[in-house]
Design an enzyme around this catalytic site. Sequence first.
Site, PDB file in Angstrom:
ATOM      1  N   SER A 145      10.563 161.700   9.759  1.00  0.00           N
ATOM      2  CA  SER A 145       9.970 161.180   8.526  1.00  0.00           C
ATOM      3  C   SER A 145       8.575 160.682   8.876  1.00  0.00           C
ATOM      4  O   SER A 145       8.270 160.471  10.058  1.00  0.00           O
ATOM      5  CB  SER A 145      10.824 160.002   8.023  1.00  0.00           C
ATOM      6  OG  SER A 145      10.152 159.275   7.023  1.00  0.00           O
ATOM      7  N   TYR A 180      15.264 152.048   9.537  1.00  0.00           N
ATOM      8  CA  TYR A 180      14.933 153.461   9.266  1.00  0.00           C
ATOM      9  C   TYR A 180      13.770 153.896  10.157  1.00  0.00           C
ATOM     10  O   TYR A 180      13.804 154.947  10.792  1.00  0.00           O
ATOM     11  CB  TYR A 180      14.597 153.626   7.787  1.00  0.00           C
ATOM     12  CG  TYR A 180      14.453 155.068   7.308  1.00  0.00           C
ATOM     13  CD1 TYR A 180      15.566 155.834   6.971  1.00  0.00           C
ATOM     14  CD2 TYR A 180      13.194 155.651   7.158  1.00  0.00           C
ATOM     15  CE1 TYR A 180      15.433 157.140   6.515  1.00  0.00           C
ATOM     16  CE2 TYR A 180      13.046 156.954   6.712  1.00  0.00           C
ATOM     17  CZ  TYR A 180      14.164 157.695   6.383  1.00  0.00           C
ATOM     18  OH  TYR A 180      14.021 159.000   5.927  1.00  0.00           O
TER      19      TYR A 180
HETATM   20  N1  NAD Z   1      13.806 162.032   0.614  1.00  0.00           N
HETATM   21  C1  NAD Z   1      12.790 161.585   1.313  1.00  0.00           C
HETATM   22  O1  NAD Z   1      11.835 161.027   0.762  1.00  0.00           O
HETATM   23  C2  NAD Z   1      12.728 161.796   2.807  1.00  0.00           C
HETATM   24  C3  NAD Z   1      11.477 161.673   3.433  1.00  0.00           C
HETATM   25  C4  NAD Z   1      11.400 161.894   4.815  1.00  0.00           C
HETATM   26  C5  NAD Z   1      12.544 162.213   5.526  1.00  0.00           C
HETATM   27  N2  NAD Z   1      13.750 162.312   4.884  1.00  0.00           N
HETATM   28  C6  NAD Z   1      14.916 162.689   5.677  1.00  0.00           C
HETATM   29  O2  NAD Z   1      15.344 163.962   5.256  1.00  0.00           O
HETATM   30  C7  NAD Z   1      16.729 164.131   5.524  1.00  0.00           C
HETATM   31  C8  NAD Z   1      17.434 164.684   4.292  1.00  0.00           C
HETATM   32  O3  NAD Z   1      17.424 163.712   3.261  1.00  0.00           O
HETATM   33  P1  NAD Z   1      17.364 164.066   1.698  1.00  0.00           P
HETATM   34  O4  NAD Z   1      16.057 163.592   1.187  1.00  0.00           O
HETATM   35  O5  NAD Z   1      17.760 165.481   1.489  1.00  0.00           O
HETATM   36  O6  NAD Z   1      18.481 163.063   1.127  1.00  0.00           O
HETATM   37  P2  NAD Z   1      19.976 163.348   0.582  1.00  0.00           P
HETATM   38  O7  NAD Z   1      20.617 162.013   0.489  1.00  0.00           O
HETATM   39  O8  NAD Z   1      19.919 164.187  -0.624  1.00  0.00           O
HETATM   40  O9  NAD Z   1      20.632 164.229   1.744  1.00  0.00           O
HETATM   41  C9  NAD Z   1      21.145 163.679   2.937  1.00  0.00           C
HETATM   42  C10 NAD Z   1      22.461 164.368   3.253  1.00  0.00           C
HETATM   43  O10 NAD Z   1      22.967 163.831   4.501  1.00  0.00           O
HETATM   44  C11 NAD Z   1      24.344 163.609   4.344  1.00  0.00           C
HETATM   45  N3  NAD Z   1      24.835 162.556   5.248  1.00  0.00           N
HETATM   46  C12 NAD Z   1      24.548 161.231   5.185  1.00  0.00           C
HETATM   47  N4  NAD Z   1      25.246 160.572   6.118  1.00  0.00           N
HETATM   48  C13 NAD Z   1      25.989 161.490   6.789  1.00  0.00           C
HETATM   49  C14 NAD Z   1      26.915 161.406   7.854  1.00  0.00           C
HETATM   50  N5  NAD Z   1      27.244 160.231   8.422  1.00  0.00           N
HETATM   51  N6  NAD Z   1      27.494 162.543   8.301  1.00  0.00           N
HETATM   52  C15 NAD Z   1      27.184 163.732   7.716  1.00  0.00           C
HETATM   53  N7  NAD Z   1      26.337 163.869   6.688  1.00  0.00           N
HETATM   54  C16 NAD Z   1      25.738 162.749   6.233  1.00  0.00           C
HETATM   55  C17 NAD Z   1      24.501 163.175   2.900  1.00  0.00           C
HETATM   56  O11 NAD Z   1      25.848 163.304   2.447  1.00  0.00           O
HETATM   57  C18 NAD Z   1      23.519 164.088   2.180  1.00  0.00           C
HETATM   58  O12 NAD Z   1      24.110 165.282   1.733  1.00  0.00           O
HETATM   59  C19 NAD Z   1      17.217 162.767   5.994  1.00  0.00           C
HETATM   60  O13 NAD Z   1      17.277 162.738   7.410  1.00  0.00           O
HETATM   61  C20 NAD Z   1      16.145 161.822   5.511  1.00  0.00           C
HETATM   62  O14 NAD Z   1      16.095 160.633   6.264  1.00  0.00           O
HETATM   63  C21 NAD Z   1      13.853 162.109   3.544  1.00  0.00           C
END
Ligand code: NAD
Length: 278
Positions: free
Chosen positions: A153, A166
């Site tokens: 991130s 985080y």
């Molecule tokens: N959305 C943002 O703004 C953003 C920005 C930068 C980085 N990220 C990162 O991107 C990645 C994807 O996030 P997203 O935005 O698609 O959010 P999201 O919540 O839609 O997807 C995250 C997925 O991870 C799964 N997950 C969570 N905990 C888990 C566990 N213990 N075991 C297995 N699966 C698990 C969830 O069920 C979900 O389907 C994450 O690592 C997040 O930190 C997100």
Amino acid sequence: MDGKAVFITGAARGQGRAHAIRLAGEGADIIATDIAGPVDTVTYAAATEDELAETVRQVEAIGRRIFSFTADIRHYNALKRGLDEGVTQLGRLDVLVANAGILNAVMPSWELDETNWQTMIDINLTGTWHACKAAVPHIIDQGPGGAVILISSTAGLRGIPGIVHYNAAKHGVLGIARTLANELAPHKIRVNSVHPTNVRTVMIENESSARIYRPDLDNPTFEDAVPALANINMWDVPYLEADDVANAVLWLASDESRYVTGVALPVDLGMSMKYSGA
Ligand SMILES: NC(=O)c1ccc[n+]([C@@H]2O[C@H](COP(=O)([O-])OP(=O)(O)OC[C@H]3O[C@@H](n4cnc5c(N)ncnc54)[C@H](O)[C@@H]3O)[C@@H](O)[C@H]2O)c1
């Protein structure tokens, strides 16, 4: 990606699903996992088994094979068991996309409680290491080459106030990527991390996450946060779409980036380099 197989964690929805569909669209077979259920301390809506099934449906609609299983990335043995079965079914593994993650409490570092801290570290940091530990031996055996892509991130590059756990976990993911890039160089396996700014998924499109950007409001809505989301980026654009990250992941997974390793790639509208003025 023709003839290659990719393992994606957190594939039920959001960015994980986008990666599965984008990579399958370029010919990859997919091994998809997700907890597909609630996580203690996380207050926004949990991913569901139906959503993981929808990822499967969309990959199959493209005409690619997909093996899916539910597992909590905090539990290494369950994750490895599912992945091993997927590799047996698809016959190979070339790429890991370690994407699963959470966002929980938003508050000053010194007020954060042990449970929110530990859950964050267990999932976003230790879970990412678990995915590497389970997948890397398969990719080495598969050889030669391969790619490991860890989703960090902009919080893995900067200290965003209110989310110390985080930030710490996502900086840790960068540490895993840099270590693995060195360790796997002899195997010609490339390891890179991706650092998105905000992406429009359930993780940010909710009221608790809006507190990061509107600490001045008691109960901010996502709409309240949108101007502040745009303000942190160089461009006057508040967030990426999941496909913007999937396009970067595809490039890092493919031979188009064959000499790119050990790189921390921001996909961030300039957020990590923004000059805020005097
Ligand atoms: N959305 C943002 O703004 C953003 C920005 C930068 C980085 N990220 C990162 O991107 C990645 C994807 O996030 P997203 O935005 O698609 O959010 P999201 O919540 O839609 O997807 C995250 C997925 O991870 C799964 N997950 C969570 N905990 C888990 C566990 N213990 N075991 C297995 N699966 C698990 C969830 O069920 C979900 O389907 C994450 O690592 C997040 O930190 C997100």
